[in-house]
Structure formats: structure tokens, C-alpha cells
Design an enzyme around this catalytic site. Structure first.
Site, short mmCIF file in Angstrom:
data_model
loop_
_atom_site.label_atom_id
_atom_site.label_comp_id
_atom_site.label_asym_id
_atom_site.label_seq_id
_atom_site.Cartn_x
_atom_site.Cartn_y
_atom_site.Cartn_z
N SER A 185 0.82 -1.22 0.00
CA SER A 185 0.00 0.00 0.00
C SER A 185 0.85 1.27 0.00
O SER A 185 2.03 1.25 0.40
CB SER A 185 -0.92 0.00 1.23
OG SER A 185 -1.70 -1.16 1.24
N1 SAM Z 1 -0.42 -5.28 4.08
C1 SAM Z 1 0.29 -5.55 2.86
C2 SAM Z 1 1.68 -5.00 2.87
O1 SAM Z 1 2.07 -4.34 3.84
O2 SAM Z 1 2.39 -5.24 1.87
C3 SAM Z 1 -0.46 -5.15 1.62
C4 SAM Z 1 -1.64 -5.99 1.40
S1 SAM Z 1 -2.22 -6.14 -0.25
C5 SAM Z 1 -2.91 -4.57 -0.51
C6 SAM Z 1 -3.60 -7.23 0.09
C7 SAM Z 1 -3.18 -8.64 0.43
O3 SAM Z 1 -4.32 -9.34 0.93
C8 SAM Z 1 -2.68 -9.43 -0.76
O4 SAM Z 1 -1.42 -9.96 -0.50
C9 SAM Z 1 -3.73 -10.54 -0.92
O5 SAM Z 1 -3.22 -11.75 -1.41
C10 SAM Z 1 -4.23 -10.67 0.50
N2 SAM Z 1 -5.54 -11.31 0.65
C11 SAM Z 1 -6.65 -11.18 -0.11
N3 SAM Z 1 -7.64 -11.94 0.38
C12 SAM Z 1 -7.14 -12.58 1.48
C13 SAM Z 1 -7.69 -13.50 2.41
N4 SAM Z 1 -8.94 -13.94 2.35
N5 SAM Z 1 -6.88 -13.94 3.41
C14 SAM Z 1 -5.61 -13.52 3.51
N6 SAM Z 1 -5.04 -12.65 2.65
C15 SAM Z 1 -5.80 -12.18 1.66
#
Ligand code: SAM
Length: 203
Positions: free
Chosen positions: A52
Site C-alpha cells: 500500500s
Molecule cells: N499489508 C500488505 C503490505 O504491507 O504489503 C499489503 C496488502 S495487499 C494490498 C492485500 C493482500 O491481501 C494481498 O497480498 C492478498 O493476497 C491478501 N488477501 C486477499 N484476500 C485474502 C484472504 N482472504 N486472506 C488472507 N489474505 C488475503
């Protein structure tokens, strides 16, 4: 990054500003993007996912109001950057990622950076992670169509959740507080996140 993008935009919590100066954001992205690691935008981390925008990380962290004795659950580990920041503010962090490759990379990275109070889990976080519940704070860094019921169930009394809720294109950051049997919800900033895919997220 901290002076021009974060401090200048109403992030006033000195603990957050200090930690964001200390955590090396370039360690959380591919080497080819190193020259833009500190720019004012999200960046790709592979598998269609992103790390992000620094300001959004700071804003969500400030909304989460983390204390030193808190146990925090993060859904959406991605690169591990948000988890690393939380690890310096809280007692412990459980972070959940659904994509196996991102889970593995983040786990190795957080170990290398000595974030010893972080547990990285590969699972569908849209149903929370009940094994270590209850949590004082829950942060969801992917966008949900609605508030997942399981997150409320796994939250301590007086606990807080910060989560982007909306449609697939745009969302609002919501702050949810549990006060006994009462749930208070506040809608804030407009944001754009990748989707939370799973049982209580998007299909
Ligand atoms: N917090 C992260 C960072 O600091 O890099 C950025 C997160 S990114 C915007 C969103 C993440 O949520 C992705 O890696 C995606 O694979 C994960 N995601 C989506 N659905 C999910 C779920 N049901 N359980 C766990 N992770 C999930």
C-alpha cells in the site's frame, strides 16, 4: 517519505512516525523497484497484489490506535511491510496471507528483519484466525464487501477493527469498536484496495 507524505498529512502519532522512519520500505519490494520504494504510491509485489501507499499504511496504523500490550491480527500480509510496522508498536502480531508465494516471501523477510513477535499464517483470513483469538486490534488490508462476522467474534471487548469496505472499485475505511454487546461503526477516508478473496470476502 515521512516528512513530506505522512507528517504533512495529519499523521501526528510520534511512535508511528519514528517506526516508519526506521523500517526500510525498499526491503519489502523487488530490487528492480528500489529507486521508487519511497514514492507516494502503492507498488506491485507480484501475483496481482500491491504494497500500500505509505500514507495509507500510516493512516490505518493511526486509526488502529495500537498500544504496547496489544495482540494484533492483520489480514493480508502481502509484502509484510504493515506487519513489520505493527510489530514495533504492539506486543505481538498474527498476519494472514492466502497466496502461498507471498506468505513464504513475507515470512522469510520478517525473520531476516528480526520481527520476532510476528506469526505469519497461510490461510483464508476473511474468516479471521481463531487459533490465537481474541485480538485487541484487527486490521484488514484488502477490501471487503461487508464486515466479516468472524472478525467481531474474535475481537476483545473494547477492541478495534480497521477495514476498507465497499465495492470492487472503491471503498471507505471503516473503524469498528466493540463495547460489550454494542458495535460502533465509523466511515472515513475513501480508498482503493485489492479484494479480500474468501469465504466472507469476494468469491
Ligand atoms: N499489508 C500488505 C503490505 O504491507 O504489503 C499489503 C496488502 S495487499 C494490498 C492485500 C493482500 O491481501 C494481498 O497480498 C492478498 O493476497 C491478501 N488477501 C486477499 N484476500 C485474502 C484472504 N482472504 N486472506 C488472507 N489474505 C488475503
Amino acid at each position: 517519505m515521512v516528512e513530506t507524505q505522512i507528517k504533512a498529512r495529519r499523521i501526528t502519532d510520534e511512535r508511528i512516525l519514528k517506526v516508519m522512519k526506521e523500517i526500510p520500505r525498499h526491503e519489502f519490494i523487488d530490487g528492480a523497484l528500489e529507486s521508487v520504494a519511497y514514492q507516494d504510491s502503492p507498488l506491485p509485489i507480484g501475483y496481482g497484489q500491491t504494497i500500500s501507499q505509505p500514507f495509507i499504511v500510516a493512516l490505518m496504523t493511526q486509526l488502529l490506535d495500537v498500544k504496547e500490550d496489544h495482540k494484533v491480527l492483520e489480514i493480508g500480509t502481502g509484502s509484510g511491510y504493515q506487519a513489520a510496522i505493527l510489530s514495533k508498536l504492539a506486543m505481538s502480531v498474527v498476519t494472514v496471507e492466502r497466496i502461498p508465494e507471498l506468505y513464504q516471501e513475507a515470512k522469510e523477510r520478517l525473520y531476516r528483519l528480526n520481527c520476532d513477535n510476528v506469526i505469519v499464517v497461510k490461510a483464508d483470513g476473511s474468516i479471521g484466525y481463531k487459533e490465537y483469538a481474541p485480538y485487541d486490534r484487527v486490521i484488514v488490508t484488502a477490501s471487503a464487501p461487508k464486515l466479516p462476522e468472524a472478525l467481531i467474534e474474535q475481537l476483545s471487548d473494547q477492541g478495534l477493527i480497521v477495514i476498507p469496505i465497499g465495492n470492487r472499485i472503491s471503498q471507505r475505511l471503516e473503524t469498528i469498536k466493540k463495547d460489550g454487546d454494542t458495535i460502533r461503526r465509523e466511515r472515513g477516508e475513501g480508498v482503493i484496495f485489492v479484494p479480500l478473496i474468501g469465504k466472507e470476502g469476494w468469491q
